[in-house]
Write an enzyme that holds these catalytic residues in place. Structure first.
Site, PDB file in Angstrom:
ATOM      1  N   GLU A 135       0.833  -1.209   0.000  1.00  0.00           N
ATOM      2  CA  GLU A 135       0.000   0.000   0.000  1.00  0.00           C
ATOM      3  C   GLU A 135       0.865   1.256   0.000  1.00  0.00           C
ATOM      4  OE1 GLU A 135      -2.671  -0.963  -1.070  1.00  0.00           O
ATOM      5  OE2 GLU A 135      -4.172  -0.459   0.426  1.00  0.00           O
ATOM      6  N   THR A 188      -5.136   6.821  -5.638  1.00  0.00           N
ATOM      7  CA  THR A 188      -5.256   7.107  -4.205  1.00  0.00           C
ATOM      8  C   THR A 188      -4.376   8.289  -3.815  1.00  0.00           C
ATOM      9  OG1 THR A 188      -5.826   4.828  -3.711  1.00  0.00           O
ATOM     10  CG2 THR A 188      -4.938   6.110  -1.892  1.00  0.00           C
TER      11      THR A 188
HETATM   12  N1  HSE Z   1      -8.044   5.024   3.455  1.00  0.00           N
HETATM   13  C1  HSE Z   1      -7.508   5.107   2.136  1.00  0.00           C
HETATM   14  C2  HSE Z   1      -7.889   6.449   1.536  1.00  0.00           C
HETATM   15  C3  HSE Z   1      -8.078   3.997   1.314  1.00  0.00           C
HETATM   16  O1  HSE Z   1      -9.078   6.788   1.595  1.00  0.00           O
HETATM   17  O2  HSE Z   1      -7.030   7.149   1.037  1.00  0.00           O
HETATM   18  C4  HSE Z   1      -7.629   3.987  -0.114  1.00  0.00           C
HETATM   19  O3  HSE Z   1      -6.698   3.023  -0.340  1.00  0.00           O
END
Ligand code: HSE
Length: 313
Positions: A135, A188
């Site tokens: 991630e 993201t």
């Molecule tokens: N919590 C993360 C965001 C999830 O909203 O940026 C996306 O991978």
């Protein structure tokens, strides 16, 4: 056992009020991955179908997550480092930048598959920290709100990222998710760049009230409380402008019986939670009609909450 095929489920992170801490696992949307033991040390990605992603392990979220796990194993005297090497084949069905945990499915799938082949030296919870490295590569931030539900199934709460403290939350079994993905890609990292680094005390109070309400509603199977708590006044107002037709989709979800609706992860997918499959399908029809009218291509899924998470198939 020299090879496993893994189902790597899609996930919905944030769930409105729980930015970076809440997530849930979907049951019938996901990637497949083959992880194979290899005599050669290290990680090799030998095949990727369904997406244009790097084969170099150091540049691929699956490779990076698995390399992090191997690094820890190599520091453990019980494992013969020469025997630890893996090949990965990735079959992507979850589109990158869709908001339903595409990078998390790959990161978590790789470490889950390799762990199975090694006789499970790590628990599913322990695998989260390795998957988080994937991630980090994907978004610049090592959040666990997609990888935790992908690995553990159900709803998960990341109470703390450092030290990692993840809780799996019981949820009512009639809960369904409808997720619509307008066919645009939203990275993201871009969706994070629009966020403010500070929040007002007033908004924080509303938000933590709702996080507590949602968790309590899930445990007590109180659908109304779940619905009242699915509200986000910190992140959604800043991100929803990046998603075409967001307000119309959300309005349509409520009109068709949703308990709540919001941005799935960092978007552009939009989710709604509902009680029972029939309502979830009605919501799907309503959401589809909105994008049909806008002439916007989309994919839509109606899913039960997947209580198992990653599994060998
Ligand atoms: N919590 C993360 C965001 C999830 O909203 O940026 C996306 O991978």
């Amino acid at each position: 056992m020299n090879e496993v095929k893994v189902f790597c489920p899609a996930t919905i992170a944030n769930l409105s009020c729980g930015f970076d801490v809440l997530g849930l696992c979907l049951d019938n949307v996901g990637d497949e991955m083959i992880v194979r033991k290899s005599a050669e040390k290290g990680v090799r990605i030998t095949k990727i179908e369904g997406a244009n992603l790097p084969l170099e392990a150091e540049k691929n979220v699956a490779g990076v997550a698995l390399l992090a796990m191997l690094e820890e194993l190599e520091s453990n005297a019980d494992f013969d480092p020469i025997a630890i090497g893996f090949e990965i084949e990735i079959y992507k069905h979850i589109k990158a930048g869709s908001g339903i945990g595409s990078s998390a499915a790959s990161s978590a799938g790789a470490v889950f598959g390799a762990n199975e082949l090694l006789g499970n030296p790590f628990s599913r919870k322990e695998l989260v920290k390795f998957a988080m490295q994937g991630e980090k590569l994907a978004s610049g931030n090592a959040h666990a709100d997609n990888v935790a539900p992908a690995l553990l199934g159900g709803f998960t709460l990341v109470r703390s990222s450092n030290p990692l403290d993840i809780i799996k939350i019981d949820s009512p079994n009639e809960l369904f998710a409808t997720v619509i993905h307008p066919q645009i890609e939203l990275k993201t990292s871009d969706a994070r760049s629009v966020l403010k680094q500070t929040v007002s005390l007033k908004s924080a109070i509303t938000q933590w009230g709702n996080v507590g309400g949602l968790v309590a509603g899930l445990y007590t199977q109180d659908y109304d409380l779940i619905g009242r708590s699915l509200h986000d006044e910190i992140v959604e107002p800043l991100r929803s402008v990046l998603i075409p037709g967001f307000d119309l989709i959300k309005q349509s979800a409520y009109e068709n019986g949703a308990l709540g609706s919001g941005i799935s992860g960092s978007g552009p997918s939009i989710f709604a939670l509902s009680r029972g499959k029939e309502t979830a399908e009605k919501i799907a029809k309503g959401m589809s009609a909105v994008y049909d009218k806008m002439n916007l291509p989309y994919e839509i899924h109606v899913c039960k909450v997947n209580d198992t998470g990653m599994k060998v198939i």
